[in-house]
Each structure stands twice: as C-alpha cells, then as structure tokens.
Design a protein around this motif. Structure first.
Motif, short mmCIF file in Angstrom:
data_model
loop_
_atom_site.label_atom_id
_atom_site.label_comp_id
_atom_site.label_asym_id
_atom_site.label_seq_id
_atom_site.Cartn_x
_atom_site.Cartn_y
_atom_site.Cartn_z
N LEU A 200 0.82 -1.22 0.00
CA LEU A 200 0.00 0.00 0.00
C LEU A 200 0.85 1.27 0.00
CD1 LEU A 200 -2.90 -0.94 2.48
CD2 LEU A 200 -2.83 -1.16 -0.01
N TRP A 201 2.02 1.19 0.64
CA TRP A 201 2.93 2.34 0.60
C TRP A 201 3.58 2.43 -0.78
CZ3 TRP A 201 2.67 6.13 3.94
CH2 TRP A 201 2.15 5.86 5.21
N THR A 205 -1.33 4.19 -1.98
CA THR A 205 -2.71 4.29 -1.46
C THR A 205 -2.79 4.17 0.07
OG1 THR A 205 -3.12 1.91 -1.66
CG2 THR A 205 -3.64 3.26 -3.58
N SER A 208 -4.92 6.61 2.24
CA SER A 208 -6.38 6.42 2.17
C SER A 208 -6.83 5.40 3.21
CB SER A 208 -6.78 5.96 0.77
OG SER A 208 -8.12 5.56 0.75
N THR A 209 -6.07 4.30 3.33
CA THR A 209 -6.42 3.28 4.32
C THR A 209 -6.31 3.85 5.74
OG1 THR A 209 -5.65 1.54 2.84
CG2 THR A 209 -5.82 0.96 5.16
N ARG A 212 -9.17 5.88 6.83
CA ARG A 212 -10.46 5.17 6.94
C ARG A 212 -10.49 4.21 8.13
NH1 ARG A 212 -11.42 2.26 1.96
NH2 ARG A 212 -9.27 2.65 1.31
N VAL A 229 -7.53 9.58 -5.90
CA VAL A 229 -6.35 8.76 -6.17
C VAL A 229 -5.08 9.62 -6.30
CG1 VAL A 229 -5.31 7.08 -7.74
CG2 VAL A 229 -7.76 7.00 -7.30
N ASN B 73 2.24 -2.20 6.35
CA ASN B 73 1.07 -1.53 5.78
C ASN B 73 0.21 -1.04 6.93
OD1 ASN B 73 1.09 -1.64 2.92
ND2 ASN B 73 0.66 -3.84 3.00
N PRO B 74 -0.60 0.00 6.74
CA PRO B 74 -1.55 0.35 7.81
C PRO B 74 -2.57 -0.78 7.99
CG PRO B 74 -1.90 1.70 5.85
CD PRO B 74 -0.66 0.92 5.61
N ALA B 76 -5.71 -2.89 7.92
CA ALA B 76 -6.78 -2.82 6.92
C ALA B 76 -8.13 -3.21 7.53
CB ALA B 76 -6.44 -3.72 5.74
N GLN B 77 -8.32 -2.87 8.78
CA GLN B 77 -9.59 -3.14 9.46
C GLN B 77 -9.92 -1.96 10.34
OE1 GLN B 77 -8.94 -6.65 11.77
NE2 GLN B 77 -9.75 -8.02 10.21
N ILE B 158 -11.13 -2.83 5.40
CA ILE B 158 -10.92 -1.60 4.62
C ILE B 158 -10.25 -2.02 3.32
CG2 ILE B 158 -9.79 0.65 4.54
CD1 ILE B 158 -9.77 0.60 7.61
N THR B 159 -10.99 -1.88 2.22
CA THR B 159 -10.42 -2.29 0.93
C THR B 159 -9.49 -1.19 0.42
OG1 THR B 159 -12.30 -1.33 -0.21
CG2 THR B 159 -12.42 -3.68 0.32
N PRO B 160 -8.44 -1.58 -0.30
CA PRO B 160 -7.52 -0.55 -0.82
C PRO B 160 -8.22 0.39 -1.80
CG PRO B 160 -6.59 -2.76 -1.05
CD PRO B 160 -8.03 -2.93 -0.67
N LEU B 161 -7.76 1.61 -1.86
CA LEU B 161 -8.27 2.57 -2.83
C LEU B 161 -7.86 2.12 -4.23
CD1 LEU B 161 -9.49 5.40 -3.52
CD2 LEU B 161 -7.18 6.31 -3.19
N THR B 162 -8.82 2.15 -5.16
CA THR B 162 -8.49 1.84 -6.56
C THR B 162 -8.93 3.02 -7.42
OG1 THR B 162 -10.64 0.85 -7.01
CG2 THR B 162 -8.92 -0.63 -6.19
N ALA B 163 -8.61 2.94 -8.72
CA ALA B 163 -8.98 4.04 -9.64
C ALA B 163 -10.49 4.24 -9.67
CB ALA B 163 -8.44 3.73 -11.02
N ILE B 166 -13.55 3.37 -3.65
CA ILE B 166 -13.44 2.39 -2.57
C ILE B 166 -14.72 1.56 -2.50
CG2 ILE B 166 -11.77 3.58 -1.12
CD1 ILE B 166 -14.03 4.85 0.40
#
Lengths: 310, 184
Positions: A200-201, A205, A208-209, A212, A229, B73-74, B76-77, B158-163, B166
């Motif tokens: 993710l890094w 993105t 964003s996580t 949230r 984005v 990663n941060p 994801a929950q 928490i789903t990853p951001l996509t183009a 979310i």
C-alpha cells in the motif's frame, strides 16, 4: 621507485585536521541556548499534558483494580519501582506533575528530567497494553534532555543566578547533548520510513487506508481526500519522501528551514486526522533542535535593542 | 558571545568541554548513547542476537526503540470492542469504550483505543477475563454485578483505494469471550 610516504602522510594529516574541525564544530562549538530553552519549556508542557490526561484515569488504568490487573504489569527490564497500588500510582502521577512544572519553569531541570524518565518508565510499565510510540518517545526525550543544559536560559535557575534582567539573555552552550536528540529524531524518521515496505505504501494508497481506520480518526475521516487517487498518491509518497529527507537532508544547513517546515506540516496534518497520542508534538519539539540558534540570538538581540515605548 | 558577558561561568554540561578529562567523558557519553539509540533498531538477525548485549542495559532501564508506524502496511480493518452485560433479571446493557472529545480528550481516548486494538487479539487472551470482570464492575447497578459479560469484537475490512474508488464492506461480529459471575 616512487616515494609515497610523504604524500600519504600529508593526506593523513589533512584528513585528520578536517576530521578534528568537523568534530569540533559538531560537538564543541558553542552556540546560544535559546532553542534548547524553548524545547525544555514545550517538553515540560507535553509532560504536564501527558500526566494530567493520565491522572483522570488513574483508577481505571493504573490502580489496584484497573482494567489491566497488576499481574500483567510489564515483567521485562528493570523495575525502578513497581506501582502496586492505586496510592502508589497517585504518588507517581503527583510527582510527575511537580516535575513537569519544574521543567517548564527551569528549576533544576536536569534533576527533574531524570525523575521524569524514571517515573514515566514506572507508570508505563504498570500498564503496557495502552502504550503507544509517543509514550516511549516521551521517556527517551526526558533522558536525552537530561544530558543538556536545559536550564541555561529562560529559567528560574538563570534568574536566581544572575537576576531578572538575565532572563532575556542566553549564554553560549556546548551542543554535544543536542546531537543526541537530533540523532534520536533522525533514527525515528529513518526507521519509520524503512519499515513502510508494504504494497500500500509502494502503490501510493496507504494514506487512504489510514484515514479510513475509524477507531483512530480524530476529527473525522476527510472523505474528499480518501477517494482522490491523485491526492492520496501525493500524500502517501510525500510522507515517505519527507521521512527520508528528514533523516538525511536535515543536516544540510541550507535545506533545514524548508525541511523543518515540512516536518511541522506532516505532523500537524497527521495530528488533525489521526490519533497518535503525544508523538506528533514531541517530534515537532525534536525538530526545534535543528533551529538556527545564532539566527534566534540575532532576532532577540534586535528586539531588545529597539527603544521601548515610554 | 551571547549571554551576559565573557566572564559568565559556563553550565556544568558546557564546562566539561574545557578540560581534557571532560572531553573524554563527553566522547564516552556520546558514543554510548548513540549506540543505545541506534542499536535496538537493527532488524532481527543472527548478528543482532550476538551484539544486543551492548544495548540491553538501556532497553532494560526503559530507553526503548520501536518506530514502525503504520507498517509494513496500515491496519486494513476498522474495529470496535463492545461488551454485553446481562443482569439477573434478564435485562442487558451494552458497554462501549469511553469517549472524551476530540481535542484534549483525544489524548485520553487514544489509550483506551490502544487497549481495544490489543485486547481483541487471540494472542492476548490472557487479558480477556480480567477485562470482562472490570467491565462488570463498571456497569454494576449499585451492588448488583451482571451475571454474565460477553466480549464482542466488531470489525469491517478496509479495501484498498483503486482508480474506481473504494468498496463498502459489511460489519462483522464475533463473540470472543464470556465471563460468568461466580457467587460465593
């Protein structure tokens, strides 16, 4: 046969003298105590804030019948003294409040910083389940600041020694202790950067996580940002770039003001949106250790020289 | 030269650099502290296992290092721990984390959020019974304790951001511990 002994000796001498000069400038060349005095006052305020916000939860988080019982107090390391009752926790918190006020005022700050370190370790080891990075940084800064003449300016100690008029002057101090807090700061930034190796890094993105994760948002999630984005990519990679720059480029004098500004911006932005405890304020205090003491001295001297209105 | 005048006596820290012995003390302090600051951050490895005795006194004393924030990663929950307390008359009450506001109170709230983040984990099951017992005391009606407290974790992926933005996900719930009052 070419004689290389003489050139080698010259090169060795030149390198040695350059090393000596650099070491002298880094650890021994004195500079005004203003930044250190400001750091001490702000650090004291953070200790006061940390302690008073803990004081209201002594019974729930540190007492004999707390959420996490005594048997789960951290067993690792040396226990300076174990807080085995609610009364002991109250005494520790009470002394920490006194210590924080003494540090703010600059009354024997070195001694009180050592007391602060010991008590923070005792309190934090009583309930390791609630610890965060800011807590650890707080006690590390307390110990490192004890290696510096934090009471040299803007302090009760200076007032007592030289009179009230001396409050608006700062002596020159040796900067060797200041280098330790700068090293701690750079280590934090470097390993914060180094550890962010997840996808993710890398794909831009992660921010964003982070925004949230509802249970750690502060003033609500910035919806306009979390789904953009381009902005999220900028913020994610920008965070990595700033962390890396603060590790390395802060030592470049010309880039320093910009980087200190970026560091402040980064921590302010994180603090507004994400719960990180006292980590942000402490890192901003750490950044002040890179402030230009000579520039500050000139500014203050100019203000002092201005005629006062009658 | 700043300060009062050239005759001002230097502080004890600065005075150290005026003598040979003092300079040696400074050199030792700087080297030792630098090793204590950098050393514990070295990633786990056989090399580290061999040399960590150098900085273990500092770590034991409370001078610790661990700066991995939102990494690798941060999380994801998004999560929440609640407790449902059941009283003898069959009524129930739901306990949630205390909230203290967003400015100064946020520093207080964060400690409770850290408890929540850790206590939900199966690897921290040792904290469950005492936590439920504390919650029972917290929601007691006078002297009457609930007969049962159920600890529940709620979470949402928490789903990853996509183009394309979310994706909303549903809240999951799992009862991970039950505490029963023992009379006697």
């Amino acid at each position: 046969m070419v004689d290389i002994a003489a050139p080698t000796a010259t090169l060795f001498e030149r390198t040695r003298s350059q090393f000596d000069a650099a070491t002298h400038a880094l650890f021994l060349r004195k500079r005004p105590a203003w930044p250190l005095a400001i750091m001490r006052i702000l650090f004291g305020l953070v200790v006061f804030g940390w302690t008073t916000t803990m004081a209201v939860d002594v019974a729930s988080l540190l007492g004999s019948d707390a959420l996490v019982p005594l048997e789960f107090a951290s067993q690792g390391g040396w226990n300076w003294f174990a807080l085995e009752s609610t009364g002991a926790a109250w005494v520790a918190i009470g002394v920490l409040v006194i210590a924080s006020v003494a540090i703010i005022l600059g009354w024997r700050p070195t001694e009180w910083l050592v007391v602060t370190f010991v008590l923070l370790v005792a309190v934090q080891r009583r309930n390791p389940v609630i610890l965060n990075s800011g807590d650890v940084l707080l006690r590390n800064f307390a110990l490192i600041l004890a290696f510096m003449p934090t009471g040299a300016a803007l302090s009760v100690d200076r007032w007592r020694r030289h009179g009230r008029g001396a409050l608006w002057t700062a002596p020159d101090i040796a900067p060797w202790g200041l280098r330790l807090i700068q090293l701690q700061l750079c280590v934090v930034y470097f390993f914060a950067f180094w550890s962010k190796g997840g996808d993710l890094w890398h794909n831009g993105t992660a921010v964003s996580t982070v925004f949230r994760i509802d249970d750690i948002t502060r003033f609500g999630s910035p919806g306009w940002l979390t789904t953009n984005v381009v902005l999220i990519g900028l913020f994610t990679w920008g965070t990595l770039a700033i962390e890396l720059a603060l590790t390395t480029l802060l030592w470049a004098r010309r880039l320093r003001p910009v980087l200190i500004g970026l560091g402040f911006l980064l921590h302010f932005f994180i603090d507004v949106f994400v719960l990180v405890g006292f980590f942000g304020p402490l890192m901003m205090i750490g950044l002040l250790s890179f402030a230009d003491a000579d520039w500050l001295e000139r500014r203050i001297a100019t203000r002092r020289a201005r005629p006062q209105p009658a | 030269m700043s300060g009062l005048d050239a005759t001002e006596r230097p502080d004890a820290h600065t005075a150290l650099i005026h003598t040979r012995v003092g300079k040696a003390v400074v050199a030792v302090l700087v080297v030792v502290m630098s090793v204590w600051i950098v050393g514990p951050n070295i990633p786990a490895s056989p090399v580290r296992d061999k040399v960590d005795v150098v900085w273990s006194p500092a770590v034991n004393a409370g001078f610790e290092q661990n700066w991995s924030v939102f990494s690798p990663n941060p999380r994801a929950q998004t999560l929440k721990v609640v407790a449902v307390a059941e009283f003898g008359d069959g009524t129930t009450t739901e306990w949630t984390l205390p909230e203290f506001g967003q400015t100064i109170g946020a520093y207080r709230s964060y400690r409770w959020r850290k408890w929540q983040e850790r206590v939900r984990l199966d690897s921290n099951a040792r904290y469950w019974d005492s936590s439920a017992a504390w919650i029972a005391r917290d929601v007691a009606r006078g002297d009457e304790l609930p007969v049962r407290v159920r600890l529940i974790r709620r979470w949402r992926e928490i789903t990853p951001l996509t183009a394309s933005g979310i994706v909303d996900t549903k809240v999951n719930e799992f009862e991970f511990h039950v505490w029963d009052r023992v009379d006697g």
